[in-house]
Design an enzyme around this catalytic site. Structure first.
Site, PDB file in Angstrom:
ATOM      1  CG  HIS A 250      -0.326  -0.167   2.617  1.00  0.00           C
ATOM      2  ND1 HIS A 250       0.196  -1.347   2.975  1.00  0.00           N
ATOM      3  CD2 HIS A 250      -0.157   0.777   3.546  1.00  0.00           C
ATOM      4  CE1 HIS A 250       0.551  -1.103   4.269  1.00  0.00           C
ATOM      5  NE2 HIS A 250       0.587   0.107   4.554  1.00  0.00           N
ATOM      6  NE  ARG A 265      -0.264   0.265  10.869  1.00  0.00           N
ATOM      7  CZ  ARG A 265       0.808   0.363  10.580  1.00  0.00           C
ATOM      8  NH1 ARG A 265       0.981   0.939   9.214  1.00  0.00           N
ATOM      9  NH2 ARG A 265       1.853  -0.186  11.067  1.00  0.00           N
TER      10      ARG A 265
END
Ligand code: SIN
Length: 274
Positions: A250, A265
């Site tokens: 990503h 996260r």
């Protein structure tokens, strides 16, 4: 609940579901979709930190990130933050999380709290699709290779990037460990073959001259960076994205200077890769 492909190569969108209220059958379907598509995107979630942690714990033990600033009171949660006056973002280049660990985090679960009015999208790439699209000669060349991964150049004391990111990163003294993984991994849950090198943390191909190693890595990276292997996630507040670190790369785009972007996260523990 509906699950549909986000793009041909990677990711699926999961709609009409509240991740805090999944029954076992729904969770099993979501888990299967995660391994089928490599990344999942849920819209309109309303998560407290406790609910985020509870959802993450359904996937496995939490892998406490030692380098990101923690959300106050929640050591399980790493803050992914860029303030309006900051220039560098976190994750602003292609990478996969924790590949410098001997047992890299299996997945990351990212919840969007504040999103800029435009920009700040995240790109995802499929490591199985990119492996399958290699020609036979390259598959043969890389099949038994291993690569060394490390983190000192990102999180260590001497890293210019860490210094520029400032207090959003912590524990620079704990950076420096390296790990060796196969260049082509057999996914621990699906058995699928996929590429496992990344520009963020891969240092070199083991037992190869430096020049050849860099040339090979750059050739693989150029292959993976083709748009046809990607999905672009355009964030809205309340989105929850999760990705398989053994199956995807990503890249958080840094094109929203002057605006705040704030996400939380949680990473989930993984296993040693073979
Ligand atoms: C990350 O690399 O984990 C951050 C991704 C993002 O901010 O979209």
């Amino acid at each position: 609940m509906q699950i549909s492909k986000a793009s041909d190569a990677v990711g699926a969108i999961v709609e009409n579901v509240d991740v805090t209220r999944l029954d076992d059958r729904q969770f099993a379907a979501i888990r299967q979709a995660f391994f089928d598509h490599g990344a999942l995107f849920f819209r309109d979630q309303k998560l407290t930190p406790e609910a985020h942690i509870a959802f993450a714990e359904r996937w496995g033990a939490i892998d406490f990130n030692r380098f990101f600033k923690q959300r106050e009171g929640y050591p399980e949660i790493a803050e992914v933050l860029k303030e309006p006056d900051q220039q560098l973002n976190i994750g602003g280049g292609w990478h996969t999380d924790h590949s410098y660990d001997a047992a890299p985090a299996m997945g990351s679960i990212l919840y969007a709290l504040e999103i800029p009015p435009s920009g700040g999208d995240t790109l995802f790439a499929s490591m199985a699709a990119t492996y399958e699209a290699l020609d036979d000669a390259m598959k043969e060349r890389i099949k038994d290779l291993k690569a060394r991964h490390g983190n000192a150049h990102v999180f260590g004391e001497e890293s210019a990037y860490r210094k520029a990111v400032g207090e959003r990163y912590t524990n620079a003294d704990q950076a420096g460990q390296t790990a060796i993984h196969p260049v082509v991994l057999h996914h621990p849950d699906t058995g699928a073959k996929g590429l496992y090198v990344n520009p963020g943390f891969t240092l070199e191909i083991v037992d190869m001259e430096a020049e050849e190693s860099q040339a090979l890595l750059q050739e693989l990276y150029a292959h993976i960076m083709q748009d046809r292997f990607h999905h672009r996630h355009v964030w809205r507040e309340g989105d929850l994205a999760m990705w398989d670190n053994r199956a995807t790369w990503h890249h958080a785009l840094n094109d929203y200077h002057g605006h705040r972007r704030y996400l939380n996260r949680i990473t989930i523990e993984g296993v040693e890769l073979g």
